[in-house]
Design a protein around this motif. Structure first.
Motif, mmCIF file in Angstrom:
data_model
loop_
_atom_site.group_PDB
_atom_site.id
_atom_site.type_symbol
_atom_site.label_atom_id
_atom_site.label_comp_id
_atom_site.label_asym_id
_atom_site.label_seq_id
_atom_site.Cartn_x
_atom_site.Cartn_y
_atom_site.Cartn_z
ATOM 1 N N GLY A 1 -46.399 -3.928 -14.409
ATOM 2 C CA GLY A 1 -45.516 -5.024 -14.815
ATOM 3 C C GLY A 1 -44.063 -4.722 -14.477
ATOM 4 N N LYS A 2 -43.637 -3.503 -14.763
ATOM 5 C CA LYS A 2 -42.264 -3.111 -14.451
ATOM 6 C C LYS A 2 -42.020 -3.080 -12.943
ATOM 7 C CE LYS A 2 -41.142 -0.575 -18.612
ATOM 8 N NZ LYS A 2 -40.012 -1.360 -19.081
ATOM 9 N N LEU A 3 -43.016 -2.611 -12.180
ATOM 10 C CA LEU A 3 -42.883 -2.604 -10.729
ATOM 11 C C LEU A 3 -42.784 -4.026 -10.174
ATOM 12 C CD1 LEU A 3 -45.346 0.242 -9.691
ATOM 13 C CD2 LEU A 3 -42.872 0.228 -9.438
ATOM 14 N N ARG A 4 -43.584 -4.930 -10.702
ATOM 15 C CA ARG A 4 -43.532 -6.327 -10.268
ATOM 16 C C ARG A 4 -42.171 -6.945 -10.596
ATOM 17 N NH1 ARG A 4 -48.325 -9.008 -12.799
ATOM 18 N NH2 ARG A 4 -49.535 -7.237 -12.140
ATOM 19 N N GLU A 5 -41.649 -6.661 -11.773
ATOM 20 C CA GLU A 5 -40.345 -7.173 -12.188
ATOM 21 C C GLU A 5 -39.244 -6.627 -11.276
ATOM 22 O OE1 GLU A 5 -37.350 -6.926 -16.047
ATOM 23 O OE2 GLU A 5 -39.459 -6.337 -16.260
ATOM 24 N N PHE B 1 -39.401 -8.328 -7.900
ATOM 25 C CA PHE B 1 -38.881 -9.687 -7.996
ATOM 26 C C PHE B 1 -37.354 -9.682 -7.980
ATOM 27 C CE2 PHE B 1 -38.904 -14.073 -8.955
ATOM 28 C CZ PHE B 1 -37.935 -14.302 -9.916
ATOM 29 N N GLU B 2 -36.749 -8.781 -8.745
ATOM 30 C CA GLU B 2 -35.293 -8.673 -8.786
ATOM 31 C C GLU B 2 -34.731 -8.256 -7.431
ATOM 32 O OE1 GLU B 2 -34.903 -7.459 -13.510
ATOM 33 O OE2 GLU B 2 -34.405 -5.989 -11.965
ATOM 34 N N MET B 3 -35.391 -7.341 -6.747
ATOM 35 C CA MET B 3 -34.930 -6.906 -5.421
ATOM 36 C C MET B 3 -35.012 -8.051 -4.410
ATOM 37 S SD MET B 3 -33.793 -3.905 -5.783
ATOM 38 C CE MET B 3 -33.555 -3.467 -4.076
ATOM 39 N N ASN B 4 -36.068 -8.851 -4.477
ATOM 40 C CA ASN B 4 -36.185 -10.005 -3.583
ATOM 41 C C ASN B 4 -35.083 -11.017 -3.832
ATOM 42 O OD1 ASN B 4 -38.411 -9.048 -2.208
ATOM 43 N ND2 ASN B 4 -39.895 -10.085 -3.527
#
Length: 81
Positions: A8-12, A15-18
């Motif tokens: 979940g943290k990796l996905r978040e 998303f922020e980096m994108n």
């Protein structure tokens, strides 16, 4: 930390980096003006039309530059002493 929370943290983070990359790409996006080369043997009317289109585009870009730099024609110019 559980595997699910790690994913979940990796996905978040991804998303922020994108989002950050998208914002940087929008800021770097610069429109360039392409000038057309004409043959001297070319049609005079099309050359005049092309010249007027180029001039209109140049005026539009210059106006945007003035607005971006907050240059107001009603303000007195600053003189260097």
């Amino acid at each position: 930390m559980t595997t699910a929370s790690l994913f979940g943290k990796l996905r978040e983070h991804k998303f922020e980096m994108n989002q950050l990359n998208d914002q940087e790409n929008e800021e770097k996006h610069v429109k360039n003006i392409a000038l057309r080369a004409t043959d001297q043997k070319g049609d005079q009317e099309s050359s005049e039309c092309s010249d007027s289109e180029t001039l209109n585009l140049l005026k539009k870009k210059f106006g945007k530059l003035l607005k971006k730099k907050n240059w107001d024609k009603n303000q007195p110019s600053k003189q260097v002493q």
